[in-house]
Design an enzyme around this catalytic site. Structure first.
Site, short mmCIF file in Angstrom:
data_model
loop_
_atom_site.label_atom_id
_atom_site.label_comp_id
_atom_site.label_asym_id
_atom_site.label_seq_id
_atom_site.Cartn_x
_atom_site.Cartn_y
_atom_site.Cartn_z
N LYS A 54 0.83 -1.20 0.00
CA LYS A 54 0.00 0.00 0.00
C LYS A 54 0.88 1.27 0.00
O LYS A 54 2.09 1.20 0.26
CB LYS A 54 -0.90 -0.03 1.24
N TYR A 114 -12.26 -1.87 -3.51
CA TYR A 114 -12.76 -2.17 -2.16
C TYR A 114 -14.29 -2.11 -2.08
O TYR A 114 -14.83 -1.89 -0.99
CB TYR A 114 -12.14 -1.20 -1.15
N ASN A 173 -1.91 -0.23 6.88
CA ASN A 173 -1.32 -1.47 7.39
C ASN A 173 -0.39 -2.17 6.39
O ASN A 173 -0.29 -3.38 6.35
CB ASN A 173 -2.43 -2.40 7.91
N HIS A 219 -1.93 -5.52 1.52
CA HIS A 219 -3.24 -6.15 1.36
C HIS A 219 -3.00 -7.52 0.74
O HIS A 219 -2.11 -7.68 -0.08
CB HIS A 219 -4.14 -5.33 0.43
N GLU A 235 -9.62 -9.91 -7.66
CA GLU A 235 -8.59 -8.90 -7.40
C GLU A 235 -7.45 -8.96 -8.43
O GLU A 235 -6.93 -7.92 -8.83
CB GLU A 235 -8.05 -9.05 -5.98
P1 CMP Z 1 -7.06 -4.83 3.84
O1 CMP Z 1 -6.50 -6.17 4.14
O2 CMP Z 1 -6.58 -4.11 2.63
O3 CMP Z 1 -8.65 -4.96 3.76
C1 CMP Z 1 -9.52 -3.87 4.02
C2 CMP Z 1 -8.80 -2.72 4.62
O4 CMP Z 1 -9.62 -1.84 5.34
C3 CMP Z 1 -7.81 -3.21 5.68
O5 CMP Z 1 -6.76 -3.89 5.09
C4 CMP Z 1 -7.46 -1.91 6.35
O6 CMP Z 1 -6.58 -1.12 5.57
C5 CMP Z 1 -8.83 -1.25 6.37
N1 CMP Z 1 -9.54 -1.48 7.64
C6 CMP Z 1 -10.04 -2.63 8.12
N2 CMP Z 1 -10.63 -2.44 9.31
C7 CMP Z 1 -10.51 -1.14 9.58
C8 CMP Z 1 -10.91 -0.33 10.66
N3 CMP Z 1 -11.57 -0.82 11.70
N4 CMP Z 1 -10.62 0.98 10.61
C9 CMP Z 1 -9.96 1.50 9.54
N5 CMP Z 1 -9.54 0.76 8.48
C10 CMP Z 1 -9.81 -0.54 8.51
#
Ligand code: CMP
Length: 138
Positions: free
Chosen positions: A9, A49, A112, A115, A126
């Site tokens: 990311k 998403y 984070n 993904h 995807e």
């Molecule tokens: P990802 O694995 O890309 O899948 C969905 C994304 O939404 C996740 O990683 C985070 O980047 C984001 N995400 C999931 N839960 C939360 C949350 N509670 N608050 C903010 N972002 C979230």
């Protein structure tokens, strides 16, 4: 053999951990069979998403994902989907196991670092979102 989509990311690219993330994939039996850097528009991030469109974090997440370059990859290997998820660690870095990518580099539940697809159907959607067959060297 299974395929999965991985994204480093915008925060991962910005922090300069792209090489380290790829190294962890390669040294754990996941082969990169397609890769490119993308700068998603807000609309492209929303499409990717779409499954999360009802979530309270949808707007913020898609703002973040369209805020800078990201690197998308197709990984191939035995149980690639679960192996990738194991290497990434839990979505919330505070709950991620020691030695995982998110535990080591993430500082925010949304930002984070990586993904990864969560199942075979998601992986198919995807992968096709970013790559056509010509771009995948499997
Ligand atoms: P990802 O694995 O890309 O899948 C969905 C994304 O939404 C996740 O990683 C985070 O980047 C984001 N995400 C999931 N839960 C939360 C949350 N509670 N608050 C903010 N972002 C979230």
């Amino acid at each position: 053999m299974e395929r999965t989509l991985s994204i480093v990311k915008p925060d991962g690219v910005e922090k300069g951990v792209l090489g380290e993330v790829i190294k962890r994939f390669e040294s754990n039996g996941l082969r990169v069979i397609a890769m490119k850097m993308v700068c998603m528009s807000k609309e492209q991030a929303k499409g990717f998403y779409y499954v999360h469109r009802e979530r309270p974090f949808y707007e913020s997440l898609t703002d973040f994902m369209s805020s800078g370059p990201a690197v998308v990859m197709v990984l191939e290997g035995e149980n690639a989907i679960s192996k990738n998820r194991e290497l990434m660690g839990a979505t919330d870095y505070r709950e991620a196991a020691e030695g995982t990518i998110r535990k080591d580099f993430a500082t925010d539940i949304e930002r984070n670092i990586v993904h990864g697809s969560d199942g075979p159907d998601t992986a198919a959607f995807e992968i096709s979102y970013f790559f056509n067959e010509l771009e995948i060297c499997g």
